[in-house]
Design an enzyme around this catalytic site. Structure first.
Site, PDB file in Angstrom:
ATOM      1  N   HIS A 172       0.813  -1.215   0.000  1.00 43.74           N
ATOM      2  CA  HIS A 172       0.000   0.000   0.000  1.00 43.74           C
ATOM      3  C   HIS A 172       0.847   1.266   0.000  1.00 43.74           C
ATOM      4  CE1 HIS A 172      -3.789  -2.111   0.259  1.00 43.74           C
ATOM      5  NE2 HIS A 172      -3.335  -2.821   1.285  1.00 43.74           N
ATOM      6  N   ASP A 177       3.926  -0.860  -4.769  1.00 44.85           N
ATOM      7  CA  ASP A 177       2.802  -1.496  -5.460  1.00 44.85           C
ATOM      8  C   ASP A 177       2.992  -1.434  -6.979  1.00 44.85           C
ATOM      9  OD1 ASP A 177       1.848  -1.842  -2.951  1.00 44.85           O
ATOM     10  OD2 ASP A 177      -0.058  -0.799  -3.248  1.00 44.85           O
TER      11      ASP A 177
END
Length: 575
Positions: A172, A177
């Protein structure tokens, strides 16, 4: 026809055009935000990775001040606190730099792309910045199409990253990511490639809309050659359903089992198909000709552009005491002149009507007796010399036919001039409907006559060999006999072409002048021969075209078409 199988590629068909995925620049992006509504929430972090051909070209990462407090639950999820973005730039300052990093021709990639793109578009709109509208690939949609649920429990980024062994674990944070999404993207592209998705264009239309059962049938392409040629889809009874050509048979057949195939009816065809028969070819010309022959022979139900030789028609100058023009469906081995082929019987009839308007050749079909007969209407209005009256001898009539044959075979300039003068008179007299009909008939006459004049030197030649340079080096060769492709081969760059030509000529198909050849096949061969760079290697007869032929008149059709628009407008105004 003898086939020389080649492992090297040739010029591909239109269906193979596109940007290979290895040449596509992908910008994989991930955003962290303060919530899920682009119009109300803000971006807190942007991370992006630019890759091409598996190589990382650059990375972009920055925190962003959303302009308000970050909710506690978002801080716990992402680890990004309000204090961390206190000195970060606002989105108005970040967007130009990110869009520059994105570039003008990159494909934007994101996991659940609708979320990230929605926030980026909203930010651009809120700060009067033009959104570049790049092509977008969503790895969630790709995963749903390529990774079944019996393989993974869900299609979340973390699940897929672990499943494919990504080098980065998503956490996150935007850059991490994005890095994980890069690995997932590459794994998905490898799977998509096995289904025929090999270009940017294929990828952009690939999605989850193809039934899984159809995708599993992509194994039908296993074992097919990665070579140029023809492929034939067949049903369970072995009946051909569809015939196509490609520069890479295996890759093209695999594409039918993906969403990149958008043509109407192809989905049903693939569902009905049971096997695929490949026919490797030495050149793209040979593949095209084989496709034409197979379509004409089997009439596959899914080939909408099927070759239908029965639609062709010829304009025949009959072999009679008083010859006339007749529309016929086929040619016979007689002394008559056959002009064409025309695209249809209607087109040939229009050409005949155009000639009748300016040439006094007999039009009646009844037998002519020496005793004479009552004059027909054409004789009464002086549109025919009326041999039916018995007052005209064959010797006196012969010059009319001889002159017309010469015009049709070698020079149409006088015929065209007479028709154009008739067209001008009709326009001057405001007979607009007749003028349009005359113009259309003139066009049909020129097209059929040009086709005849271009084809005749080839159709009448018992042996013709030509060569064309190949893309990337080397040569491709064709042996044409009586307008039919009798053999095809190629020589690679640096290879002596003479043994290839000698072998090709020796083993090429034997063709008789009475053998039936599809008009479309001869047209394809002619287009190949008429392309710049073609060289004549050997020929039994000269390959020439008349200087004053119909082709030159066809090049002047644009003003004629424009005049037709004017006539239509004048006709509407008069009515």
């Amino acid at each position: 026809m003898e086939i020389t199988t080649a492992q090297t590629g040739v010029q591909t068909s239109l269906s193979d055009l596109g940007t290979p995925l290895v040449d596509v620049t992908f910008v994989v992006v991930d955003l962290e935000t303060t919530g899920g509504r682009p119009e109300a929430e803000g971006i807190t972090e942007i991370g992006a990775v630019k890759v091409r051909g598996g190589e990382i070209l650059g990375e972009f990462a920055t925190l962003v001040d959303p302009g308000h407090e970050i909710p506690v639950q978002i801080q716990r999820l992402t680890g990004i606190t309000t204090s961390m973005v206190y000195d970060a730039p606002r989105i108005a300052g970040v967007l130009p730099a990110f869009l520059e990093f994105l570039g003008h021709d990159s494909v934007l990639v994101a996991h659940n792309a609708g979320f990230d793109v929605g926030f980026l578009k909203a930010a651009c709109a809120g700060h009067a910045i033009d959104w570049p509208a790049p092509d977008v690939v969503d790895t969630v949609k790709l995963a749903r199409a390529l990774v079944p649920r019996d393989e993974v429990r869900n299609h979340r980024l973390g699940t897929l990253a672990a499943h494919f062994g990504a080098h980065t674990t998503p956490n996150h944070r935007a850059l991490a990511d994005a890095r994980a999404t890069v690995d997932v993207l590459h794994a998905l592209l490898a799977r998509a490639g096995s289904l025929g998705v090999t270009s940017r264009e294929d990828l952009l239309v690939f999605g989850a809309k193809v039934p899984a059962a159809r995708r599993r049938r992509a194994t039908m392409a296993d074992g097919l050659p990665e070579a140029p040629g023809v492929y034939v889809f067949k049903d369970e009874q072995g009946v051909p359903l569809y015939v196509g050509t490609s520069g890479n048979i295996k890759r093209r057949v695999k594409s039918y089992f993906t969403a990149s195939e958008k043509r109407r009816g192809m989905g049903l065809m693939v569902d009905l198909a049971h096997t695929v028969t490949p026919i490797p070819c030495a050149t793209a010309l040979e593949a095209h000709v084989r496709e034409i022959r197979l379509i004409a022979e089997f009439r596959p139900r899914f080939n909408r552009r099927s070759a239908r030789p029965e639609k062709a028609a010829w304009l025949k100058v009959t072999d009679e005491r008083f010859p006339r023009l007749s529309v016929v469906r086929s040619r016979r081995d007689d002394e008559a002149l056959y002009v064409g082929p025309f695209r249809s019987k209607t087109a040939a009839g229009a050409a005949r009507d155009a000639i009748h308007d300016v040439r006094r050749i007999r039009q009646c079909t009844q037998p002519i007796s020496s005793k004479g007969a009552p004059p027909c209407v054409l004789a009464e209005i002086d549109r025919c010399d009326a041999p039916c009256l018995g007052e005209l001898t064959p010797e006196a009539y012969a010059p009319i036919v001889t002159a017309l044959r010469q015009e049709l075979e070698s020079g149409t300039s006088t015929l065209v001039s007479d028709l154009e003068r008739r067209l001008a008179r009709l326009a001057t007299d405001e007979r607009f409907e007749e003028a349009r009909a005359t113009r259309d008939a003139l066009v049909e006459m020129l097209r059929g006559t040009d086709r005849h004049q271009r084809r005749a030197p080839l159709v009448e030649n018992p042996h013709f060999v030509a060569a064309r340079p190949r893309a990337g080096g080397g040569w491709e060769f064709a042996v044409v006999r009586y307008g039919r492709l009798a053999g095809s081969a190629h020589a690679n760059r640096g290879e002596d072409p003479r043994p290839v030509i000698e072998s090709l000529a020796l083993f090429a198909e034997a063709v008789s002048p009475t053998d039936e050849t599809l008009p479309e096949e001869t047209d394809v061969v002619l287009r190949w021969l008429e392309r710049p760079g073609t060289r004549v290697v050997d020929s039994n007869l000269p390959w020439v075209s008349p200087v004053g032929g119909a082709g030159g008149a066809l090049s002047r059709l644009d003003p004629l078409v424009e005049r037709a628009r004017e006539l239509a407008w004048e006709d509407e105004r008069a009515s």
